[in-house]
Design a protein around this motif. Sequence first.
Motif, PDB file in Angstrom:
ATOM      1  N   THR A   6     -61.234  46.035  56.917  1.00  0.00           N
ATOM      2  CA  THR A   6     -60.306  45.104  57.558  1.00  0.00           C
ATOM      3  C   THR A   6     -60.359  45.256  59.077  1.00  0.00           C
ATOM      4  OG1 THR A   6     -58.833  45.447  55.665  1.00  0.00           O
ATOM      5  CG2 THR A   6     -57.954  44.211  57.513  1.00  0.00           C
ATOM      6  N   ARG A  30     -60.356  40.152  56.595  1.00  0.00           N
ATOM      7  CA  ARG A  30     -60.710  40.991  55.442  1.00  0.00           C
ATOM      8  C   ARG A  30     -62.165  40.695  55.116  1.00  0.00           C
ATOM      9  NH1 ARG A  30     -62.130  43.586  51.455  1.00  0.00           N
ATOM     10  NH2 ARG A  30     -60.752  44.457  49.854  1.00  0.00           N
ATOM     11  N   ARG A  39     -54.868  36.252  55.446  1.00  0.00           N
ATOM     12  CA  ARG A  39     -55.967  36.766  56.250  1.00  0.00           C
ATOM     13  C   ARG A  39     -57.224  35.929  56.076  1.00  0.00           C
ATOM     14  NH1 ARG A  39     -55.906  42.872  54.060  1.00  0.00           N
ATOM     15  NH2 ARG A  39     -56.156  41.641  52.150  1.00  0.00           N
ATOM     16  N   GLY A  73     -54.364  48.835  55.129  1.00  0.00           N
ATOM     17  CA  GLY A  73     -55.121  47.630  54.828  1.00  0.00           C
ATOM     18  C   GLY A  73     -54.477  46.745  53.789  1.00  0.00           C
TER      19      GLY A  73
END
Length: 220
Positions: free
Chosen positions: A33, A42, A93, A162
């Motif tokens: 990440t 990611r 993400r 993460g």
Amino acid sequence: MRKWGLILVLAGGAEAQVPASVSGIPTVTDGDTLQVRGVKVRLHGIDAPESSQTCTRAGRAYGCGREAAFALADLVRNKTVTCTRRDTDRYGRLVGVCSVGGTEINRWLVQQGWALPYLQYGGGIYSGAASQAKSAGKGLYAGTFQNPWDYRKNPAAPPSNGTPRVTATPTPASAATPATSSVTYANCAAVRAAGKAPLLRGQPGYAPKLDRDNDGVACE
């Protein structure tokens, strides 16, 4: 029809907020990440050990999650990274393939043994790289480890920086495991005498006072 149309518009709007690509000097969150110009990225198709995760090597526990993050940080330090979106995950993400200086970061991490192909999310393209890393005993393959996706399912695993941990279904009280606090040791000498050294965070008997460098491994 109106209801479904509204759902589609909202879903499309959420993805539109994530750019198709982003470039810049990144910061590293964990082994898979990054954050680039304020965008959380990611890495697509791979899964690295969590920042709090420990593995074993030469019979000793070590912070494999930290080492994976350090390997990624060394690769990208003070360099421009470019990430191209493949998807947007449920945490908002950018899920993408990133490169630095002509090197694809996703594949490089698998080749070095610091990440595994995430087969559930398109990681099959990295299976060959993983086989090479395993044959060479690189990274995680130099010892034993738990798959990161299994580690995240364990409610006893410490929090990570993460991917958020998967929420497990609560265990009925009748089947609950006894609290680990019932096992205590006065010092590391007592841990070694009991044949329990080293102790990992989350194991019975682990206590911060026994972990002097606060790396999750007591009485090393």
